[in-house]
Design an enzyme around this catalytic site. Structure first.
Site, PDB file in Angstrom:
ATOM      1  N   ASN A  10       9.379  -6.386  -6.166  1.00  0.00           N
ATOM      2  CA  ASN A  10       9.839  -5.871  -4.875  1.00  0.00           C
ATOM      3  C   ASN A  10      10.225  -7.075  -4.025  1.00  0.00           C
ATOM      4  OD1 ASN A  10      10.174  -4.723  -2.366  1.00  0.00           O
ATOM      5  ND2 ASN A  10       8.003  -4.189  -2.071  1.00  0.00           N
ATOM      6  N   LYS A  12      11.617  -7.220  -1.242  1.00  0.00           N
ATOM      7  CA  LYS A  12      11.549  -6.974   0.207  1.00  0.00           C
ATOM      8  C   LYS A  12      12.826  -7.512   0.875  1.00  0.00           C
ATOM      9  CE  LYS A  12       6.587  -6.836  -0.124  1.00  0.00           C
ATOM     10  NZ  LYS A  12       5.292  -6.999   0.503  1.00  0.00           N
ATOM     11  N   HIS A  94       6.206   2.708   0.888  1.00  0.00           N
ATOM     12  CA  HIS A  94       5.571   1.383   0.951  1.00  0.00           C
ATOM     13  C   HIS A  94       4.865   1.245   2.298  1.00  0.00           C
ATOM     14  CE1 HIS A  94       4.984  -2.912   1.148  1.00  0.00           C
ATOM     15  NE2 HIS A  94       5.131  -2.923  -0.164  1.00  0.00           N
ATOM     16  N   GLU A  96       4.679  -1.070   4.328  1.00  0.00           N
ATOM     17  CA  GLU A  96       5.488  -1.687   5.390  1.00  0.00           C
ATOM     18  C   GLU A  96       6.400  -0.646   6.039  1.00  0.00           C
ATOM     19  OE1 GLU A  96       6.921  -4.937   3.002  1.00  0.00           O
ATOM     20  OE2 GLU A  96       4.897  -5.775   2.993  1.00  0.00           O
ATOM     21  N   GLU A 166      -1.550   0.352  -3.504  1.00  0.00           N
ATOM     22  CA  GLU A 166      -1.403  -0.931  -2.819  1.00  0.00           C
ATOM     23  C   GLU A 166      -2.296  -0.947  -1.578  1.00  0.00           C
ATOM     24  OE1 GLU A 166       2.539  -2.979  -3.870  1.00  0.00           O
ATOM     25  OE2 GLU A 166       2.909  -1.708  -2.154  1.00  0.00           O
ATOM     26  N   GLY A 172       0.500  -9.227   0.673  1.00  0.00           N
ATOM     27  CA  GLY A 172       0.997 -10.443   1.303  1.00  0.00           C
ATOM     28  C   GLY A 172      -0.085 -11.277   1.963  1.00  0.00           C
ATOM     29  N   SER A 211      -0.807  -8.854  -3.622  1.00  0.00           N
ATOM     30  CA  SER A 211      -1.140 -10.228  -3.988  1.00  0.00           C
ATOM     31  C   SER A 211      -1.395 -10.419  -5.477  1.00  0.00           C
ATOM     32  CB  SER A 211      -2.331 -10.738  -3.158  1.00  0.00           C
ATOM     33  OG  SER A 211      -1.988 -10.760  -1.779  1.00  0.00           O
TER      34      SER A 211
END
Ligand code: PGA
Length: 265
Positions: A10, A12, A94, A96, A166, A172, A211
């Site tokens: 991904n 991003k 996701h 985010e 996730e 991250g 991560s």
């Protein structure tokens, strides 16, 4: 149940034409293996990636998709458009997107349904925040996110989908869920789907994301219910990404050998 291992990059909102070209070249150098590799790139670079990946074993994906079919939705990208550019997958839900762009459980479910209708495989992301985990609500939150999607697409829709667990606190941050923490949640997710359909649950690909690096991939991928990874930061570093794919290939071979041995082979 022997499931194929998957590694999904991904990217991003990263990259440019030159950097993508170098990264795609490196990925094209991956040795053939049983691992399914997919790269989810930013929308404007789909054409570039599709051209470079044509004829290779690496598939292409998008990082989001509209919940609508087509029409007056400025800024949105339809599933049919992604399909035209050669996408096989679309990430939906996701964290985010849930955090910064208001993607609710309902909208995520609608995006999953729209992906399937367009012939895409949705990679539905679920995961709890640190606060929710500390409050002992991690499983409840993940089950709620899952239920919204299951209600919309049913077990039959789930059969054509992938999931990614996730934990938000691991994305991250450099802080990974331990293999035991991740395996426990993956087992819960599979058990939850099993309540609807045992066969679909057994075949469902559930990725771990948050991560994942070349240093921790092997121990995560060795877990029974972890079928590979959704890789953010490390997918931008060719060496690391290739090593993660290699870890998935080795984990797949070991799982096969174990299954063979336990079947009395
Ligand atoms: P990360 O991101 O690997 O950089 O933690 C994973 C993801 O957000 O999909």
């Amino acid at each position: 149940m022997q499931r194929r291992k998957h590694v999904v990059g991904n990217w991003k909102m990263n990259g440019d034409l030159a950097a993508n070209d170098a990264l795609l070249s490196a990925c094209l150098g991956l040795p053939r293996s049983e691992v399914a590799v997919d790269l989810c790139v930013p929308f404007p670079y789909l054409a570039q990636a599709a051209a470079r990946l044509a004829g290779s074993a690496i598939s292409l994906g998008a990082q989001d998709v509209s919940e609508f079919e087509c029409g007056a939705y400025t800024g949105e990208v339809a599933g049919s458009m992604l399909k035209e550019f050669g996408c096989r997958h679309a990430i939906v839900g996701h964290s985010e997107r849930r955090t910064w762009f208001g993607d609710t459980d309902d909208r995520v479910a609608a995006k999953a349904a729209r992906s399937i209708a367009a012939g895409l495989i949705p990679i539905v992301c679920v995961g709890e925040t640190l606060l929710e985990r500390e409050q002992g609500r991690a499983e409840e939150v993940v089950a709620r996110q899952l239920d919204a999607v299951l209600e919309r697409i049913g077990a039959a829709g789930m059969a054509g989908s992938m999931l990614a667990y996730e934990p938000v606190w691991a994305i991250g941050t450099g802080r990974t869920a331990s293999p035991e923490e991740a395996q426990a949640m993956h087992a819960m997710i599979r058990a939850h789907v099993r309540e609807h359909d045992a066969r679909v649950a057994a075949e469902l690909v559930v990725l771990y994301g948050g991560s994942v690096k070349s240093s921790n991939a092997a121990s995560l991928f060795a877990c029974d219910d972890i079928d590979g990874g959704l890789i953010g930061g490390a997918s931008l570093m060719a060496d690391d990404f290739l090593r993660i794919v290699d870890a998935a290939a080795r984990a797949g071979i070991e799982a096969k050998a174990e299954a063979f041995a336990s079947a009395g082979g």
